[in-house]
Design an enzyme around this catalytic site. Structure first.
Site, PDB file in Angstrom:
ATOM      1  N   ASP A 142      38.164 -38.357  25.148  1.00 20.88           N
ATOM      2  CA  ASP A 142      37.029 -38.170  24.252  1.00 20.88           C
ATOM      3  C   ASP A 142      36.341 -39.480  23.867  1.00 20.88           C
ATOM      4  OD1 ASP A 142      39.331 -38.804  22.883  1.00 20.88           O
ATOM      5  OD2 ASP A 142      39.275 -37.096  21.516  1.00 20.88           O
TER       6      ASP A 142
ATOM      7  N   ASP B 274      43.019 -42.190  23.567  1.00 16.63           N
ATOM      8  CA  ASP B 274      42.147 -41.204  22.931  1.00 16.63           C
ATOM      9  C   ASP B 274      41.197 -41.929  21.956  1.00 16.63           C
ATOM     10  OD1 ASP B 274      42.331 -37.953  22.372  1.00 16.63           O
ATOM     11  OD2 ASP B 274      41.636 -39.047  20.604  1.00 16.63           O
TER      12      ASP B 274
ATOM     13  N   HIS C 132      48.187 -36.211  16.900  1.00 15.62           N
ATOM     14  CA  HIS C 132      48.017 -36.175  15.438  1.00 15.62           C
ATOM     15  C   HIS C 132      49.153 -35.421  14.739  1.00 15.62           C
ATOM     16  CE1 HIS C 132      44.066 -37.912  15.828  1.00 15.62           C
ATOM     17  NE2 HIS C 132      43.564 -36.868  16.465  1.00 15.62           N
TER      18      HIS C 132
ATOM     19  N   HIS D  91      40.480 -41.068  19.050  1.00 18.28           N
ATOM     20  CA  HIS D  91      41.018 -40.971  17.688  1.00 18.28           C
ATOM     21  C   HIS D  91      42.377 -41.674  17.598  1.00 18.28           C
ATOM     22  CE1 HIS D  91      38.485 -37.291  18.310  1.00 18.28           C
ATOM     23  NE2 HIS D  91      38.007 -37.675  17.144  1.00 18.28           N
TER      24      HIS D  91
END
Ligand SMILES: [Zn+2]
Length: 307
Positions: free
Chosen positions: A244, A163, A126, A165
Site C-alpha cells: 500500500d 507496508d 497491526h 503503515h
C-alpha cells in the site's frame, strides 16, 4: 529449490462488508496476475494448513485466542475494532493465514523450499498481543517468527516491514526481544500514529513523509536498514509485505512502483544469501488498489524466484 506460494480458499471467505477495502478480491487480483504474468507454473503451490493453537499463543494472550474462537459469529459480523470485524469464516481464515506462515517457515528451514510468499488474509501486522486492530486479527508474521525461534531453535530472526503503515502489533510483540531485529519504514504522520520513537534497540523504524518515492526508500534500505541487518546476521528473514506504499494505492500517499518492490526483494534475498542460506518467508499485509497489488506481488515473486 522452488519458491513456495501458500494460500487457502478460506482466506477469501473472510469479509467485512462490501465497502471494505480489505476484501476477498485482493486475493483473486493476485491470482489473476500470477496467471497473466506466466509466473504461476514456476511456483510451488501449497494449501496452507491451519496453525495449531500452541503456535498462536506464542504471540498472543491465550484469553484473546479463546475469545476469537468462542465469539466467531454464526451469521453477520462481530466488530473487533472500528476497522475490523469477524464474519462466520474469519476464525478459520485467520487460522489458515497464520498457518501459512508457520508452514512456510517449516519448509524453508527444512530445505524443501528456497523461500516463500503467503498470499493470505486477514493480514497481521497491526494485531496486538491481546487485540485485533486495523484489519488484522492474528499477527501472522510474529507467529511465523516465533515458530522459527522456539520450535526450530533459531537464535536471530529479522522482520522487515515495508507496508505503508507502521507494524505496531509486531513491534509490541517483539520490542526488547533481542532474538529479533525489526526494520521498517512507514508514512508518518499516519495511521496508527506509532513508531516514531524507537522503543527498544531492536527496532529500526524510519518514518517518512507523504509523497516519498522509491529513490528515498531504496536509500533508507541501503543506508539505514542494511548496516544494522548485516551486523545482526539473521538466521532467517521474515517480511511483512504490504503493497500500500504503491503510488496507485489510495490508502497511503507514498510513491513506490513495482520496480521498487523488486529492488527491496533482491536486496533482502542477497542479505539472506550472505547470512542464512537464502532463508526468507514473506507474507501479505496491505495493498488495496487491486491492479497495483497484483502487479507488485508479481514483481516481488519474480525476484524471490529469481525469474
Ligand atoms: Zn498497510
Amino acid at each position: 529449490m522452488p519458491t513456495g506460494f501458500l494460500t487457502h480458499s478460506l482466506c477469501a471467505a473472510h469479509e467485512m462488508g462490501s465497502w471494505h477495502p480489505e476484501c476477498p478480491a485482493r486475493l483473486s487480483a493476485i491470482h489473476d496476475q500470477l496467471i497473466v504474468s506466466g509466473l504461476a507454473p514456476f511456483l510451488e503451490h501449497i494449501d496452507a494448513p491451519p496453525a495449531p493453537l500452541e503456535a498462536l499463543i506464542r504471540a498472543h494472550a491465550p484469553e484473546y485466542v479463546e475469545y476469537l474462537q468462542d465469539r466467531a459469529p454464526k451469521r453477520g459480523y462481530l466488530p473487533l475494532d472500528p476497522d475490523t470485524s469477524m464474519n462466520p469464516s474469519t476464525w478459520q481464515a485467520a487460522l489458515h493465514a497464520a498457518g501459512a506462515v508457520v508452514e512456510a517457515t517449516n519448509r524453508v528451514i527444512d530445505g524443501s523450499l528456497a523461500n516463500a510468499f503467503c498470499a493470505v488474509r486477514p493480514p497481521g501486522h497491526h494485531a496486538r498481543p491481546a487485540a485485533a486492530m486495523g484489519f488484522c486479527v492474528l499477527n501472522n508474521v510474529a507467529i511465523g517468527a516465533l515458530n522459527a525461534l522456539e520450535v526450530h531453535g533459531l537464535e536471530r530472526v529479522a522482520i522487515i516491514d515495508f507496508d505503508v503503515h507502521h507494524g505496531n502489533g509486531t513491534e509490541e510483540i517483539f520490542e526488547g526481544d533481542e532474538r529479533v531485529l525489526m526494520a521498517s519504514f512507514f508514512q508518518h504522520p499516519f495511521y496508527p500514529y506509532s513508531g516514531t520513537v524507537n522503543p527498544a534497540k531492536n527496532m529500526v523504524n524510519v518514518p517518512l513523509p507523504a509523497g516519498t518515492k522509491g529513490e528515498k526508500v531504496r536509500a533508507v534500505l541501503d543506508e539505514i536498514w542494511m548496516p544494522r541487518l548485516e551486523q545482526f546476521a539473521p538466521q532467517m528473514i521474515l517480511v511483512s509485505a504490504g503493497f500500500d506504499a504503491h503510488r496507485e494505492d489510495d490508502l497511503g500517499q507514498m510513491g513506490l512502483v513495482e520496480a521498487d518492490y523488486a529492488y527491496m526483494t533482491e536486496r533482502l534475498l542477497d542479505l539472506a544469501a550472505r547470512h542464512c542460506g537464502g532463508r526468507l518467508v514473506s507474507t501479505l499485509e496491505g495493498g488495496y488498489n487491486l491492479s497495483a497489488l497484483g502487479r507488485s506481488v508479481v514483481a516481488h515473486l519474480r525476484a524471490l524466484a529469481r525469474l
